[in-house]
Design a protein around this motif. Structure first.
Motif, short mmCIF file in Angstrom:
data_model
loop_
_atom_site.label_atom_id
_atom_site.label_comp_id
_atom_site.label_asym_id
_atom_site.label_seq_id
_atom_site.Cartn_x
_atom_site.Cartn_y
_atom_site.Cartn_z
N ALA A 115 14.91 15.47 39.81
CA ALA A 115 14.64 16.22 41.03
C ALA A 115 15.46 17.51 41.06
CB ALA A 115 14.94 15.36 42.25
N VAL A 116 16.70 17.43 40.62
CA VAL A 116 17.54 18.63 40.53
C VAL A 116 16.91 19.63 39.55
CG1 VAL A 116 19.79 19.55 39.86
CG2 VAL A 116 19.65 17.41 41.15
N GLY A 117 16.42 19.11 38.41
CA GLY A 117 15.75 19.97 37.44
C GLY A 117 14.51 20.62 38.02
N THR A 118 13.78 19.88 38.82
CA THR A 118 12.59 20.45 39.48
C THR A 118 12.99 21.57 40.43
OG1 THR A 118 11.47 18.30 39.34
CG2 THR A 118 10.58 19.91 40.90
N GLY A 119 14.09 21.37 41.14
CA GLY A 119 14.60 22.43 42.00
C GLY A 119 14.99 23.67 41.22
N LEU A 120 15.60 23.47 40.05
CA LEU A 120 15.94 24.61 39.20
C LEU A 120 14.69 25.34 38.73
CD1 LEU A 120 18.85 23.20 37.00
CD2 LEU A 120 19.00 25.04 38.68
N LEU A 121 13.65 24.58 38.41
CA LEU A 121 12.39 25.21 38.00
C LEU A 121 11.80 26.06 39.13
CD1 LEU A 121 10.70 22.30 35.99
CD2 LEU A 121 11.54 24.48 35.08
N TYR A 122 11.94 25.57 40.36
CA TYR A 122 11.46 26.34 41.51
C TYR A 122 12.25 27.64 41.65
CZ TYR A 122 10.64 27.76 46.32
OH TYR A 122 10.35 28.49 47.45
N LEU A 123 13.59 27.53 41.53
CA LEU A 123 14.42 28.74 41.60
C LEU A 123 14.08 29.69 40.47
CD1 LEU A 123 17.97 27.37 42.53
CD2 LEU A 123 16.39 28.64 43.98
N ALA A 124 13.80 29.15 39.28
CA ALA A 124 13.44 29.98 38.14
C ALA A 124 12.15 30.74 38.41
CB ALA A 124 13.28 29.11 36.89
N TRP A 125 11.20 30.05 39.04
CA TRP A 125 9.93 30.70 39.39
C TRP A 125 10.15 31.80 40.42
CZ3 TRP A 125 7.27 30.17 44.24
CH2 TRP A 125 6.02 30.80 44.26
N ARG A 126 10.98 31.52 41.42
CA ARG A 126 11.26 32.53 42.45
C ARG A 126 11.98 33.73 41.87
NH1 ARG A 126 11.68 31.12 47.92
NH2 ARG A 126 12.36 33.30 48.11
N ALA A 127 12.87 33.48 40.90
CA ALA A 127 13.69 34.55 40.34
C ALA A 127 13.10 35.12 39.05
CB ALA A 127 15.10 34.04 40.07
N SER A 128 11.96 34.58 38.60
CA SER A 128 11.36 35.00 37.33
C SER A 128 12.38 34.94 36.19
CB SER A 128 10.79 36.43 37.45
OG SER A 128 9.79 36.49 38.43
N SER A 129 13.10 33.81 36.13
CA SER A 129 14.19 33.64 35.17
C SER A 129 13.79 32.67 34.07
CB SER A 129 15.45 33.13 35.88
OG SER A 129 16.44 32.73 34.96
N LEU A 130 13.68 33.16 32.85
CA LEU A 130 13.37 32.30 31.71
C LEU A 130 14.53 31.35 31.41
CD1 LEU A 130 11.64 34.79 29.22
CD2 LEU A 130 10.56 32.97 30.57
N GLY A 131 15.76 31.84 31.61
CA GLY A 131 16.93 31.01 31.35
C GLY A 131 17.00 29.81 32.27
N LEU A 132 16.81 30.03 33.57
CA LEU A 132 16.82 28.93 34.52
C LEU A 132 15.63 28.00 34.31
CD1 LEU A 132 17.92 30.42 37.99
CD2 LEU A 132 19.17 28.83 36.51
N CYS A 133 14.51 28.56 33.86
CA CYS A 133 13.34 27.73 33.58
C CYS A 133 13.65 26.74 32.45
CB CYS A 133 12.16 28.62 33.18
SG CYS A 133 10.63 27.73 32.90
N GLY A 134 14.29 27.23 31.39
CA GLY A 134 14.67 26.36 30.29
C GLY A 134 15.69 25.32 30.71
N LEU A 135 16.67 25.73 31.52
CA LEU A 135 17.68 24.79 32.01
C LEU A 135 17.04 23.72 32.88
CD1 LEU A 135 20.64 23.95 32.35
CD2 LEU A 135 20.82 25.59 34.22
N GLY A 136 16.13 24.14 33.75
CA GLY A 136 15.45 23.19 34.61
C GLY A 136 14.64 22.18 33.82
N ALA A 137 13.94 22.65 32.79
CA ALA A 137 13.14 21.75 31.95
C ALA A 137 14.03 20.73 31.24
CB ALA A 137 12.34 22.57 30.93
N PHE A 138 15.18 21.18 30.76
CA PHE A 138 16.13 20.26 30.11
C PHE A 138 16.58 19.18 31.08
CE2 PHE A 138 20.42 18.88 29.19
CZ PHE A 138 20.40 18.60 27.83
N VAL A 139 16.93 19.58 32.29
CA VAL A 139 17.44 18.63 33.28
C VAL A 139 16.36 17.64 33.71
CG1 VAL A 139 18.42 18.42 35.60
CG2 VAL A 139 19.24 20.22 34.07
N VAL A 140 15.11 18.09 33.76
CA VAL A 140 14.01 17.20 34.12
C VAL A 140 13.79 16.14 33.04
CG1 VAL A 140 11.51 17.05 34.41
CG2 VAL A 140 12.79 18.82 35.62
#
Length: 212
Positions: A115-140
């Protein structure tokens, strides 16, 4: 190896990166946080921060750390929605929450981490951040993997270092790639010193490498 040992090593790595690269106190705090979290990240696939033999202090930390992390995340989200998000508070609060969750186990724990990873993916989408997207996917994905499996390989180490590089480019903090990569490497290197060792090249090579 105990998660507390990994955390100590990661903190030392972060301090070294901060001494070499940090130009300000927030910069130093980010590098130390990144290295410390990276040193624990490989064990998101299983409980590690506290030993199974819980002392009274361990029992307290087992609940206090994730609670503090959850409160920090909520505070950062409330502040960020109103005033905007900045890298250090977001990263530090999420790292604290995930560090606390590594002390737990079972389906609920895995679901919370994802769930935390999903939240990071949402933040990555809002911020258009590839780095946060990768981090979120790892955590998920990580909590559902076999312990000391794919997260303890050379390939994931390379991917984690690449994420650090991407976030360094996006956030503009020199040394973030080094702190992240070295922190993650320290975990694998430390586990190589244990009797179980680490399958660095899995799944290409199933051999477990160990140095006693």
């Amino acid at each position: 190896m105990k998660g507390s040992t990994h955390l100590t090593i990661g903190t030392v790595v972060g301090i070294g990166a901060a001494l070499a690269y940090a130009g300000s106190l927030p910069h130093a705090a980010l590098l130390i946080t990144a290295a410390s979290f990276s040193a624990l990240a490989a064990d998101l696939d299983g409980p590690s921060l506290l030993s199974s033999r819980l002392s009274p202090l361990s029992r307290f930390l087992r609940y206090a750390v994730p609670t503090a992390g959850a409160l920090a995340v909520i505070g950062v989200l409330l502040y960020g929605v109103r005033y905007g998000f900045t890298p250090l508070p977001v990263f530090a609060s999420v790292a604290l929450l995930l560090a606390g969750l590594t002390a737990k186990e079972g389906f609920i724990r895995n679901a919370l981490v994802s769930a935390v990873g999903t939240g990071l993916l949402y933040l990555a989408w809002r911020a258009s951040s590839l780095g946060l997207c990768g981090l979120g996917a790892f955590v998920v994905i990580a909590p559902w993997l076999k312990h000391r499996g794919m997260t303890h390989t050379l390939w994931v180490l390379a991917a984690w270092t690449a994420l650090g590089y991407q976030l360094e480019l996006e956030w503009g903090y020199p040394g973030l790639m080094l702190a992240s990569g070295a922190g993650y490497f320290s975990h694998l290197a430390a586990d190589t010193l244990t009797p179980s060792g680490v399958k660095w090249f899995s799944p290409l090579l199933r051999k477990s490498f160990k140095l006693r």
